[in-house]
Design a protein around this motif. Structure first.
Motif, mmCIF file in Angstrom:
data_model
loop_
_atom_site.group_PDB
_atom_site.id
_atom_site.type_symbol
_atom_site.label_atom_id
_atom_site.label_comp_id
_atom_site.label_asym_id
_atom_site.label_seq_id
_atom_site.Cartn_x
_atom_site.Cartn_y
_atom_site.Cartn_z
ATOM 1 N N LYS A 1 -5.944 4.421 -4.796
ATOM 2 C CA LYS A 1 -7.454 4.450 -4.741
ATOM 3 C C LYS A 1 -8.423 3.380 -4.928
ATOM 4 O O LYS A 1 -9.214 3.805 -4.511
ATOM 5 C CB LYS A 1 -7.467 6.017 -4.763
ATOM 6 N N SER A 2 -7.977 3.042 -6.097
ATOM 7 C CA SER A 2 -8.967 1.884 -7.126
ATOM 8 C C SER A 2 -9.281 0.513 -5.846
ATOM 9 O O SER A 2 -10.698 -0.021 -5.828
ATOM 10 C CB SER A 2 -8.678 1.531 -8.226
ATOM 11 N N LEU A 3 -8.042 0.100 -5.156
ATOM 12 C CA LEU A 3 -7.937 -0.300 -4.664
ATOM 13 C C LEU A 3 -8.747 -0.387 -3.346
ATOM 14 O O LEU A 3 -9.424 -1.463 -2.224
ATOM 15 C CB LEU A 3 -6.749 -0.930 -3.776
ATOM 16 N N GLN A 4 -9.178 0.430 -3.117
ATOM 17 C CA GLN A 4 -10.322 1.389 -0.748
ATOM 18 C C GLN A 4 -11.462 1.331 -1.442
ATOM 19 O O GLN A 4 -12.143 1.020 -0.765
ATOM 20 C CB GLN A 4 -9.567 3.013 -1.416
ATOM 21 N N PHE A 5 -11.656 0.735 -3.156
ATOM 22 C CA PHE A 5 -12.944 -0.056 -3.358
ATOM 23 C C PHE A 5 -13.420 -1.847 -2.765
ATOM 24 O O PHE A 5 -14.352 -1.707 -2.202
ATOM 25 C CB PHE A 5 -13.414 -0.175 -4.710
ATOM 26 N N TYR A 6 -12.548 -2.133 -2.581
ATOM 27 C CA TYR A 6 -12.346 -3.300 -1.662
ATOM 28 C C TYR A 6 -12.519 -3.451 -0.085
ATOM 29 O O TYR A 6 -12.277 -2.415 0.565
ATOM 30 C CB TYR A 6 -11.363 -4.794 -2.393
ATOM 31 N N PRO A 7 -13.102 -4.601 0.548
ATOM 32 C CA PRO A 7 -13.270 -4.429 1.934
ATOM 33 C C PRO A 7 -11.980 -3.905 2.787
ATOM 34 O O PRO A 7 -11.130 -5.285 1.954
ATOM 35 C CB PRO A 7 -13.709 -5.907 2.236
ATOM 36 N N GLY A 8 -11.052 -3.519 3.340
ATOM 37 C CA GLY A 8 -10.173 -3.829 4.590
ATOM 38 C C GLY A 8 -9.017 -3.183 3.484
ATOM 39 O O GLY A 8 -7.920 -2.718 4.476
ATOM 40 N N SER B 1 -10.409 11.020 0.471
ATOM 41 C CA SER B 1 -9.562 11.280 -1.080
ATOM 42 C C SER B 1 -7.908 10.788 -1.142
ATOM 43 O O SER B 1 -7.428 11.242 -1.769
ATOM 44 C CB SER B 1 -10.015 12.466 -1.392
ATOM 45 N N SER B 2 -7.307 10.091 0.216
ATOM 46 C CA SER B 2 -6.350 9.801 0.391
ATOM 47 C C SER B 2 -5.499 8.738 -0.683
ATOM 48 O O SER B 2 -6.636 8.183 -0.598
ATOM 49 C CB SER B 2 -5.620 9.920 1.683
ATOM 50 N N ALA B 3 -4.494 8.586 -1.370
ATOM 51 C CA ALA B 3 -3.710 7.138 -1.606
ATOM 52 C C ALA B 3 -3.295 6.990 -0.890
ATOM 53 O O ALA B 3 -2.905 5.502 -0.565
ATOM 54 C CB ALA B 3 -3.207 8.105 -2.761
ATOM 55 N N ASN B 4 -2.949 7.299 0.221
ATOM 56 C CA ASN B 4 -2.121 6.919 1.216
ATOM 57 C C ASN B 4 -3.507 5.282 1.859
ATOM 58 O O ASN B 4 -4.031 5.265 2.569
ATOM 59 C CB ASN B 4 -2.232 7.417 2.937
ATOM 60 N N LEU B 5 -3.024 3.664 1.705
ATOM 61 C CA LEU B 5 -3.230 2.514 1.698
ATOM 62 C C LEU B 5 -3.262 2.576 3.342
ATOM 63 O O LEU B 5 -1.941 2.495 3.929
ATOM 64 C CB LEU B 5 -2.752 2.251 0.789
ATOM 65 N N LEU B 6 -4.410 2.014 3.838
ATOM 66 C CA LEU B 6 -5.016 1.691 5.032
ATOM 67 C C LEU B 6 -4.860 0.351 4.770
ATOM 68 O O LEU B 6 -6.618 0.174 4.813
ATOM 69 C CB LEU B 6 -4.996 2.497 6.038
ATOM 70 N N PHE C 1 1.449 15.827 -0.668
ATOM 71 C CA PHE C 1 1.105 15.206 0.874
ATOM 72 C C PHE C 1 0.014 13.949 0.662
ATOM 73 O O PHE C 1 -0.988 13.918 1.611
ATOM 74 C CB PHE C 1 0.655 16.371 1.739
ATOM 75 N N GLY C 2 0.641 13.016 -0.476
ATOM 76 C CA GLY C 2 -1.029 11.650 -0.691
ATOM 77 C C GLY C 2 -1.486 11.764 -0.830
ATOM 78 O O GLY C 2 -2.755 11.340 -0.882
ATOM 79 N N LEU C 3 -2.275 13.121 -1.301
ATOM 80 C CA LEU C 3 -3.581 13.498 -2.337
ATOM 81 C C LEU C 3 -3.584 12.241 -3.484
ATOM 82 O O LEU C 3 -4.731 11.587 -4.076
ATOM 83 C CB LEU C 3 -4.157 14.881 -2.793
ATOM 84 N N PHE C 4 -2.947 12.056 -3.756
ATOM 85 C CA PHE C 4 -2.602 11.164 -5.236
ATOM 86 C C PHE C 4 -1.401 10.063 -4.887
ATOM 87 O O PHE C 4 0.017 10.473 -4.403
ATOM 88 C CB PHE C 4 -1.809 11.569 -6.873
ATOM 89 N N SER C 5 -1.331 9.533 -5.951
ATOM 90 C CA SER C 5 0.284 8.217 -5.068
ATOM 91 C C SER C 5 1.272 8.692 -6.404
ATOM 92 O O SER C 5 0.782 9.180 -7.427
ATOM 93 C CB SER C 5 -0.332 7.056 -5.476
ATOM 94 N N ILE C 6 2.133 8.058 -6.222
ATOM 95 C CA ILE C 6 3.266 8.235 -7.121
ATOM 96 C C ILE C 6 3.280 6.947 -9.075
ATOM 97 O O ILE C 6 4.101 7.200 -9.505
ATOM 98 C CB ILE C 6 4.621 7.661 -6.848
#
Length: 902
Positions: free
Chosen positions: A259-266, A273-278, A303-308
């Motif tokens: 989720k922290s990586l999702q602060f960055y563009p792309g 709030s899913s940890a499922n990274l796209l 179900f992807g709300l938190f990462s492992i």
């Protein structure tokens, strides 16, 4: 002038005075050497006297020794004064005489052979001078470690303050750097540690290990900041220290690296709030997740709300969005390389964190001080323990846990062993008798990841570093279903079914780094992976034809990969080129697929700290994930390329501009264009446990196009730090047998994505932060018209092609008509979160951190699941109209967590 610049780094007054004196001596020595080389030797007697100094008989006492020992022996036994500078001569270098040396001149010639130094006699002295007055270079290599724990530091910057040439420490803390003999110091810097200005020992004294002290944990964390403009990776790369994870508000107080990586563009997620990274319009299966070098096939808890990935266990996170290094392959969109803690080599430490939803613990320390260390982290959800008896009993039962263990063994200064292990487990049970979710079946989900890795790192030479790894990875999913199938109004059949899906890998890998010099570095290696796929295996207590009786398919195959990469710096460090090639092959019974994947990155440095970078990457993916259309469920299947299913391929282009405004601000604009071929999707409602190889007939392949632009503005230093990122993106898919062969928006297409994260240090031990995220609505397929299915409800009393509805005589079934896929967009997703961290006990052995905040502070009703359906309950007169139903998972939600460190 260079000497003054080099030694000006000393801040102590005494050191400055000594530095000035040394500078004067060096300048005087240089001037004297210059005169000696230019002065004509006028007289025959002077020439003969000079030659006689080199012809003085001398036999050393030993055939082996250091250069310094032979120089001292000559001076002691012959009385001849030898003048030299330790800056130019590797005095501790071990040398071997050949036994034929009988004079001072022949001994000096042998011990100085290949050093660029020659002996000259003048005025009763022997001078050791540089040949042609050229600067000599020597190689410095070693490890960068944390002072308090001996743990390797990844990504430390190491550079020469005179030439500004430098390098970074690799994933194991190792570095190699060539230095001129005109400078005695190099600088070591890292965002989480105090800068070290290291005096260099004499050459050839072995590797240089440097120990850095951690910064005060209350100081602002700097991300992607490099102390030297010459030490730059590339624009599509993000390296994030784990301390950054806890800097901003989080859902339910759970630190999550993805989720922290999702602060960055792309980088975004498919759901709120899913940890499922796209990444850049790619699917979740197009990301290569590596945990200590081991591939991970399922990254979601709950179900992807938190990462492992437990934030307490992780040491370093790297994300590659483009310009992929040649050693990475197997996925189309990104690489997420996660490294865990090695363990403190000095003393025992630990921490305990508790929140309303989970508890985690960390303990690390030396088994044998400075030789063997370990790090163990545990995490378990508390939902079932705290709420299972009242609230959650109406919904179901769920819990998860994680275990991370790493053992680090130092064999000697050049060889180390690492053993890492991870296991994560989720268990979910939903009963048909719960009063909230009305079901006819009982469901049990049980899924887990297990990884293990044994690594041997070796410093073959100061310029060659090698890593050999043996890994094991397994993803296992068990699904149980107890069903009641109505046969009539008075008779039912009870069915118990069990499905198993798994994938197992055993692999060996080699990675070798060869640093030729500061401007030329080679990387090469390869590996072998043995895959075991069991995508579908379902069994029941009844027999329903040959489809159930057939043996579930299993796939055994081998994957081979080789890679080579060259990084060279040209035009006085203005241009960096990194060409590479990755070769991959999938070998199985009946078919073989091969793939050559060229890579190229070019980075040009402009004046005023500006950079332009272009890259191209060809990627091939031999395995595929068949997914559900909504959320990341553990029932998603991993399947291999087969005789009928080709590997997926991508062709990635990027062009970026980057500007460092000063030492605190960074601005970048990045454009990308990606072509995809042979990508898979399902062409029907996929029964994931059909117990056959029919899944190949339920998928179709097609093409895709992703393109867009990304903007990043980041402040990395000071009491106020923050990130602003904006992504404008398109993601299209096209299949011959879907949507009439026309192009349509991919389900992960998000036209606009905005992230804003800010943190302010109010006091020394108090920080406040806020984040706001916005994403355009997801594409959704909406029917153009709806028709009543009168035959089903009225004409045949509820039976039609084995379909049965217990409400068939009370309601009308509807048939939708679709004129296109993903022709409608849902509401956008956005939420504002605030948080604060309070740090206590800074100067004591025991430290405390209190984190609190509010998620979705303005109570936004964001879509989580949207379904087009008609609901009927057991009261047949309560029939809801057919329409779109939007379900929101999180509204305004406070959180509180406490961490105790010792």
């Amino acid at each position: 002038m260079n000497y003054n610049y080099c030694w000006a780094l000393n801040t102590d007054k005494k050191a400055t005075r000594l530095s000035s004196a040394n500078n004067f001596v060096k300048l005087a020595w240089t001037f004297t050497t210059f005169l000696l080389l230019l002065l004509p030797w006028h007289t025959t007697s002077a020439q003969q006297h000079s030659d006689s100094l080199l012809s003085v008989p001398f036999r050393p006492a030993s055939q082996q020794g250091s250069i310094l020992s032979y120089i001292q022996e000559i001076q002691h036994k012959t009385g001849i004064s030898i003048s030299y500078s330790s800056n130019f001569i590797h005095l501790n270098k071990k040398v071997q005489l050949n036994g034929n040396e009988k004079t001072t001149g022949t001994v000096l010639s042998t011990i100085l052979q290949g050093s660029g130094i020659q002996a000259a006699a003048f005025n009763g002295k022997i001078f050791l001078l540089r040949e042609n007055s050229q600067t000599q270079y020597y190689t410095v290599s070693g490890f960068v470690k944390e002072n308090s724990s001996n743990e390797a530091i990844i990504g430390a910057s190491i550079y020469d303050p005179i030439t500004m040439k430098g390098t970074i420490s690799n994933a194991y803390g190792f570095f190699t750097l060539q230095l001129p003999d005109t400078c005695h110091q190099i600088v070591f810097s890292h965002v989480g540690y105090e800068t070290v200005i290291q005096p260099l020992p004499p050459p050839d004294e072995g590797q240089l290990n440097v120990y850095m002290s951690t910064r005060n944990y209350l100081q602002p964390v700097v991300i992607n900041a490099s102390p030297s403009d010459s030490i730059v990776l590339h624009a599509g790369y993000i390296n994030m220290p784990v301390s950054y994870v806890s800097s901003f508000p989080s859902l339910l107080g759970e630190k999550d690296v993805l989720k922290s990586l999702q602060f960055y563009p792309g980088a975004s997620s498919s759901l709120e709030s899913s940890a499922n990274l796209l990444i850049r319009g790619g699917g979740a299966d197009q990301n290569l997740y590596l945990l200590d070098g081991v591939p991970i096939y399922h990254t979601g808890h709950l179900f992807g709300l938190f990462s492992i990935f437990n934030g307490d266990a992780v040491k370093d996170v790297s994300l590659y969005k483009d310009a992929f290094p040649a050693k990475y392959a197997g996925r189309l969109s990104s690489v997420v390389d996660i490294r865990t803690r090695d363990g403190n080599m000095k003393e025992w430490h630990g921490s305990i964190t508790a929140s309303p939803v989970s508890a985690s613990a960390l303990v690390e320390g030396p088994i044998i001080k400075d030789k063997t260390s370990m790090a163990l982290t545990l995490r378990r959800s508390l939902v079932d323990a705290l709420y299972g008896g009242n609230i959650l009993k109406n919904y179901g039962k769920y819990y998860l846990y994680d275990v991370n263990l790493k053992v680090n063994q130092v064999i000697n200064d050049k060889n180390k062993l690492y053993l890492s292990f991870y296991k994560g487990q989720d268990k979910l049970r939903i009963s048909s008798d719960n009063p909230v979710i009305l079901l006819f079946d009982d469901y049990n989900f049980d899924w887990s990841n297990i990884t293990a890795a044994l690594k041997w790192t070796s410093v073959v030479s100061p310029r060659i570093f090698m890593n050999n790894t043996v890994t094991y990875s397994r993803f296992y999913n068990l699904f149980r279903q107890n069903s009641v199938i109505p046969l009539s109004e008075t008779d039912s059949m009870y069915v118990k079914g069990q499905g198993i899906s798994s994938i197992k890998d055993v692999a060996v890998q080699n990675e070798t780094e060869y640093t030729i010099n500061n401007i030329h570095k080679l990387s090469f290696g390869g590996g072998y992976t043995y895959h075991n796929f069991s995508p579908t295996a379902y069994s029941t207590n009844i027999s329903a034809g040959e489809g159930i009786k057939r043996q579930a398919p299993k796939y055994f195959m081998s994957e081979v990969n080789l890679y080579a990469e060259d990084q060279v710096t040209l035009f006085d460090d203005k241009l960096i080129l990194r060409p590479g090639m990755h070769f991959g092959a999938l070998l199985q019974s009946g078919s073989t697929y091969t793939s050559f994947q060229p890579r190229l990155m070019a980075r040009w440095k402009l004046p005023h700290n500006q950079y332009i970078e272009a890259s191209y990457s060809n990627m091939t993916q031999f395995i595929h994930q068949l997914t559900t259309p909504v959320i990341n469920l553990p029932t998603d299947l991993w399947v291999p390329s087969t005789d009928n299913i080709k590997p997926e391929r991508s062709y990635n282009y990027s062009l970026a501009y980057e500007k460092k405004l000063d030492d605190q601000w960074r601005f970048s604009v990045d454009g990308y264009y990606k072509l995809l071929s042979d990508i898979l999707t399902t062409n029907t409602v996929l029964n994931i446990f059909d117990n056959s190889d029919l899944w190949e007939k339920k998928v179709i392949s097609g093409t895709g196009t992703n393109y867009g632009a990304e903007v990043l503005l980041e402040k990395t230093k000071g009491r106020f730090t923050g990130i602003f990122s904006y992504t404008l993106a398109w993601a299209w898919r096209q299949f011959d047998r879907a949507n009439g062969g026309k192009r349509f928006a991919y389900k992960e297409d998000r036209r606009h994505t905005i992230s804003l994260a800010m943190k302010y240090q109010v006091k020394k031990n108090w920080t406040v932060s806020a984040t706001w995220k916005f994403a355009s609505g997801a594409p959704f397929t909406l029917p153009q018209q709806i028709f009543p299915d009168l035959d089903w409800a009225r004409h045949i009393n509820g039976y039609l092609d084995e379909r049965y509805s217990p409400f068939s005589t009370y309601q009308v079934n509807y048939l939708p008509f679709f004129n296109g896929l993903n022709n409608y967009r849902l509401h956008p997703v956005h939420h504002l979160d605030i948080g604060t961290n309070i740090y206590l006990g800074e100067k004591t052995k025991f430290k405390h951190i209190i984190s609190a905040g509010v998620y979705n502070i303005y109570d936004r009703n964001n879509p989580f699941i949207v379904s087009f359906d008609q609901f009927s309950y057991y009261n047949f007169d309560q029939v809801y109209p057919i329409q779109l139903y939007q379900y929101s998972l999180f509204r305004t939600l406070p959180y509180l967590s406490y961490t105790f460190k010792f």
